[in-house]
Design an enzyme around this catalytic site. Sequence first.
Site, PDB file in Angstrom:
ATOM      1  N   CYS A   1       4.909   1.278  -4.903  1.00  0.00           N
ATOM      2  CA  CYS A   1       4.199   0.170  -4.266  1.00  0.00           C
ATOM      3  C   CYS A   1       4.774  -0.172  -2.892  1.00  0.00           C
ATOM      4  O   CYS A   1       4.035  -0.547  -1.978  1.00  0.00           O
ATOM      5  CB  CYS A   1       4.197  -1.064  -5.163  1.00  0.00           C
ATOM      6  SG  CYS A   1       5.842  -1.565  -5.757  1.00  0.00           S
TER       7      CYS A   1
ATOM      8  N   ASP B   1      -3.411  -5.828  -3.291  1.00  0.00           N
ATOM      9  CA  ASP B   1      -2.561  -5.238  -4.329  1.00  0.00           C
ATOM     10  C   ASP B   1      -3.295  -4.034  -4.903  1.00  0.00           C
ATOM     11  O   ASP B   1      -4.313  -4.184  -5.580  1.00  0.00           O
ATOM     12  CB  ASP B   1      -2.268  -6.271  -5.417  1.00  0.00           C
ATOM     13  CG  ASP B   1      -1.389  -5.724  -6.544  1.00  0.00           C
ATOM     14  OD1 ASP B   1      -0.962  -4.547  -6.460  1.00  0.00           O
ATOM     15  OD2 ASP B   1      -1.123  -6.482  -7.497  1.00  0.00           O
TER      16      ASP B   1
ATOM     17  N   HIS C   1       7.816  -5.644  -7.551  1.00  0.00           N
ATOM     18  CA  HIS C   1       6.474  -5.224  -7.154  1.00  0.00           C
ATOM     19  C   HIS C   1       6.300  -5.622  -5.697  1.00  0.00           C
ATOM     20  O   HIS C   1       6.960  -6.544  -5.207  1.00  0.00           O
ATOM     21  CB  HIS C   1       5.409  -5.879  -8.028  1.00  0.00           C
ATOM     22  CG  HIS C   1       4.026  -5.360  -7.806  1.00  0.00           C
ATOM     23  ND1 HIS C   1       3.755  -4.002  -7.720  1.00  0.00           N
ATOM     24  CD2 HIS C   1       2.825  -5.993  -7.620  1.00  0.00           C
ATOM     25  CE1 HIS C   1       2.456  -3.831  -7.517  1.00  0.00           C
ATOM     26  NE2 HIS C   1       1.879  -5.020  -7.445  1.00  0.00           N
TER      27      HIS C   1
END
Length: 205
Positions: A30, A99, A83
């Site tokens: 990520c 996201d 994250h």
Amino acid sequence: MERMNAESAPSEYTIITPSRNQCVYTSCYCEENVWKLCEYVNDQGTCSLDEVYAVFISNERKMIPIWKQKSSRGDQPVIWDYHVILLHANKQGQSYIYDLDTILPFPCLLDVYSKEAFRSDENLKPAFWRKLRVIPGDIYMKKFASDRSHMKDSDGNWRMPPPPYPCLETSESKMNLDHFICMDARVGYGEVYNLSDFVQHFGVK
């Protein structure tokens, strides 16, 4: 462009990235996915880079629950060690979350994302309370570096396949991911918030 629903971007909002399925994406990387989103904004000029932030979510124990993730089971959260999401805080005072791992709209209004994906720390044990390190996009692009060693096991095998492009590095560093995951405000780049302060600062005023 993806079709947006009533809880996502209003019609006057200009999406600053490609559609979800056109973004550079590698599962479990990520931090690099968000770096690539910043790169796209910078190269294409879809908005001023000073409106864009990389947001690292973690805590001292590296155990943070996030709901509405692709890998969620039912209404259960995924417990990540960290994250990373993209925040677009535009000049009109609106904030959107990008996201690539969520089942929520892409982009999603911050206040909707917060309610659906973050929920609240009030009903969680302190070990799961979230902190967020918010780094301006230009600083993130200039300073972030990863040699991806955190994704290898003790035998040197990949836990998850790496992105196809070269590792991101700077003239100063080949690996500083831990500086970004760390939620000690005295080190690293950007500003560190607890969850309620983050939502209050960037959410609808």
